[in-house]
Each structure stands twice: as C-alpha cells, then as structure tokens.
Design a protein around this motif. Structure first.
Motif, PDB file in Angstrom:
ATOM      1  N   PHE A  44      46.652  23.959 -18.266  1.00 44.77           N
ATOM      2  CA  PHE A  44      45.342  24.313 -18.612  1.00 44.77           C
ATOM      3  C   PHE A  44      45.003  24.311 -19.893  1.00 44.77           C
ATOM      4  O   PHE A  44      45.694  24.894 -21.054  1.00 44.77           O
ATOM      5  N   LEU A  45      43.739  23.596 -20.147  1.00 42.73           N
ATOM      6  CA  LEU A  45      43.365  23.362 -21.649  1.00 42.73           C
ATOM      7  C   LEU A  45      41.943  23.753 -21.874  1.00 42.73           C
ATOM      8  O   LEU A  45      41.173  23.385 -21.174  1.00 42.73           O
ATOM      9  N   VAL A  46      41.745  24.451 -22.960  1.00 44.44           N
ATOM     10  CA  VAL A  46      40.426  24.783 -23.234  1.00 44.44           C
ATOM     11  C   VAL A  46      40.340  24.711 -24.787  1.00 44.44           C
ATOM     12  O   VAL A  46      41.267  24.838 -25.388  1.00 44.44           O
ATOM     13  N   ARG A  47      39.021  24.588 -25.166  1.00 44.71           N
ATOM     14  CA  ARG A  47      38.440  24.514 -26.733  1.00 44.71           C
ATOM     15  C   ARG A  47      38.242  26.023 -26.961  1.00 44.71           C
ATOM     16  O   ARG A  47      37.928  26.981 -26.073  1.00 44.71           O
ATOM     17  N   HIS A  48      38.470  26.506 -28.041  1.00 39.63           N
ATOM     18  CA  HIS A  48      38.329  27.799 -28.515  1.00 39.63           C
ATOM     19  C   HIS A  48      36.936  28.345 -28.033  1.00 39.63           C
ATOM     20  O   HIS A  48      36.209  27.396 -27.996  1.00 39.63           O
ATOM     21  N   ALA A  49      36.569  29.577 -27.855  1.00 39.61           N
ATOM     22  CA  ALA A  49      35.507  30.038 -27.588  1.00 39.61           C
ATOM     23  C   ALA A  49      34.443  30.089 -28.740  1.00 39.61           C
ATOM     24  O   ALA A  49      34.999  29.793 -29.829  1.00 39.61           O
ATOM     25  N   GLU A  50      33.094  30.428 -28.803  1.00 38.08           N
ATOM     26  CA  GLU A  50      32.362  30.535 -29.770  1.00 38.08           C
ATOM     27  C   GLU A  50      32.757  31.091 -31.059  1.00 38.08           C
ATOM     28  O   GLU A  50      33.268  32.242 -30.783  1.00 38.08           O
ATOM     29  N   LYS A  51      32.887  30.604 -32.171  1.00 38.01           N
ATOM     30  CA  LYS A  51      33.155  31.154 -33.246  1.00 38.01           C
ATOM     31  C   LYS A  51      32.010  31.502 -34.226  1.00 38.01           C
ATOM     32  O   LYS A  51      31.113  31.020 -34.231  1.00 38.01           O
ATOM     33  N   ALA A  52      32.466  32.528 -35.314  1.00 35.25           N
ATOM     34  CA  ALA A  52      31.509  33.107 -36.271  1.00 35.25           C
ATOM     35  C   ALA A  52      31.484  32.105 -37.312  1.00 35.25           C
ATOM     36  O   ALA A  52      32.373  31.074 -36.986  1.00 35.25           O
ATOM     37  N   GLN A  53      30.947  32.306 -38.396  1.00 34.31           N
ATOM     38  CA  GLN A  53      31.113  31.193 -39.584  1.00 34.31           C
ATOM     39  C   GLN A  53      32.220  31.690 -40.508  1.00 34.31           C
ATOM     40  O   GLN A  53      32.585  32.836 -40.364  1.00 34.31           O
ATOM     41  N   GLY A  54      32.512  30.634 -41.287  1.00 36.80           N
ATOM     42  CA  GLY A  54      33.551  31.168 -42.237  1.00 36.80           C
ATOM     43  C   GLY A  54      34.735  30.256 -42.358  1.00 36.80           C
ATOM     44  O   GLY A  54      35.017  29.243 -41.409  1.00 36.80           O
ATOM     45  N   SER A  55      35.757  30.412 -43.327  1.00 39.95           N
ATOM     46  CA  SER A  55      36.875  29.340 -43.336  1.00 39.95           C
ATOM     47  C   SER A  55      37.828  29.703 -42.213  1.00 39.95           C
ATOM     48  O   SER A  55      38.483  28.410 -41.758  1.00 39.95           O
ATOM     49  N   ASP A  56      38.072  30.689 -41.889  1.00 37.52           N
ATOM     50  CA  ASP A  56      39.028  30.830 -40.449  1.00 37.52           C
ATOM     51  C   ASP A  56      38.325  31.686 -39.789  1.00 37.52           C
ATOM     52  O   ASP A  56      38.691  33.164 -39.655  1.00 37.52           O
ATOM     53  N   PRO A  57      37.186  31.450 -39.094  1.00 36.11           N
ATOM     54  CA  PRO A  57      36.408  32.500 -38.530  1.00 36.11           C
ATOM     55  C   PRO A  57      37.106  33.038 -36.887  1.00 36.11           C
ATOM     56  O   PRO A  57      37.569  32.191 -36.556  1.00 36.11           O
ATOM     57  N   GLY A  58      36.908  34.091 -36.680  1.00 33.69           N
ATOM     58  CA  GLY A  58      37.062  34.727 -35.417  1.00 33.69           C
ATOM     59  C   GLY A  58      36.118  34.319 -34.562  1.00 33.69           C
ATOM     60  O   GLY A  58      35.056  33.287 -34.592  1.00 33.69           O
ATOM     61  N   LEU A  59      35.898  35.024 -33.371  1.00 29.79           N
ATOM     62  CA  LEU A  59      34.868  34.835 -32.208  1.00 29.79           C
ATOM     63  C   LEU A  59      33.754  35.640 -32.172  1.00 29.79           C
ATOM     64  O   LEU A  59      33.660  36.727 -33.020  1.00 29.79           O
TER      65      LEU A  59
END
Length: 168
Positions: free
Chosen positions: A28-43
C-alpha cells in the motif's frame, strides 16, 4: 462514498490470512497527508484527519511493516495506523540521493514477507512503484487522497489498483 466502500472491501480481502501456497504480498503506497509550511513541516488539521482516515480505511488489513522517509509529514501520516497496529515506522533517509532512497525502500519491500504500507512524496511514490516493477503512475502536487495498492507475487507484480481515502 463508493470509493471508501471499495477501499474497505479491498482491505477486508487483503486482510484475510494467506494460505501457505499463496505468496502474494500487497504493498500500500500513499503520499503524505496535507502539510503545513516550513522546512520540515508536520501535518495540518486536514492532514491529521486524513492520517486518521488512512488508519480507519486499513484497520482490518494485516500489515507487517510501515515505511516512510525521514520527513515529519510522512511519519505523521503513518502515526495513527502505527499506534493502532502497534507497529514501528521504519525510516528510510533520502540523504544519499533520490535513487538510493528509492532502491533502499524497494529492496526492503522485496526482502519482506507480508503486507507493507509506505508513505512517501509526490516524486517518490511513483518511483517506488516503478522500482517494484509496477506501471508508471503520476501524482499531482495537490493530490493527498490517492492510495495505490500493488500486488506482488514471486514472478513480479500482478496488479495495481488506485483508490482514494479520506475526504477529497
């Protein structure tokens, strides 16, 4: 709603115990979910909801491994399912370059037994599918809801299904 039903049906199908003669493996392969802004953003809040939706969609699916890049957004995408299934997220750094990263994940999948869930990026998920012998696929930079289900057998890939999860 039809897509969610299809995904749940596939989850139940792939979640059934395999027979000894059946050596198929489902990736099963997914792209990460919606991300915040920044250099290494979380969701974002929407991304966290999508990560929960992924866990709900695959709740009845047997998974042996969870794989992600070193970036927060991929690990946070797998967080809810890792907690629910009590699985560790295996991190594959991309510091050695994109090709090394893709090959490391593909090699780990090929060496695995059982089903695997991979969270990656719009440029890595298509490359991982190709490295595993699957067909060329594309992911738009704004697509967060696609779920690719690649079935592998000893002789190679036997099929790729594209589905969706979470709200669109």
């Amino acid at each position: 709603m039809v897509r969610i039903f299809l995904l749940l049906c596939l989850s139940v199908l792939f979640g059934l115990p395999s027979q000894a003669a059946n050596t198929n493996q489902t990736i099963f392969l997914v792209r990460h979910a919606e991300k915040a802004q920044g250099s290494d953003p979380g969701l974002t809040a929407a991304g966290k909801a999508r990560a929960e939706a992924l866990a709900a969609a695959l709740q009845d699916t047997q998974l042996q491994r969870l794989m992600s890049s070193e970036f927060r957004r991929t690990q946070e995408t797998l967080g809810p399912i890792a907690t629910a299934k009590q699985l560790r997220i295996e991190v594959f750094p991309a510091k050695g370059g994109l090709e090394v990263h893709i090959n490391a994940i593909a090699d780990a999948v090929k060496a695995s037994q059982g089903n695997v869930l991979i969270a990656g990026h719009s440029n890595t998920i298509p490359a991982i599918i190709k490295a595993l012998g699957g067909p060329l696929v594309s992911l738009d930079e704004q697509q967060y809801d696609q779920l690719f289900i690649l079935t592998l057998a000893e002789q190679g890939p036997t099929g790729l299904v594209t589905s969706h999860f979470g709200s669109q």
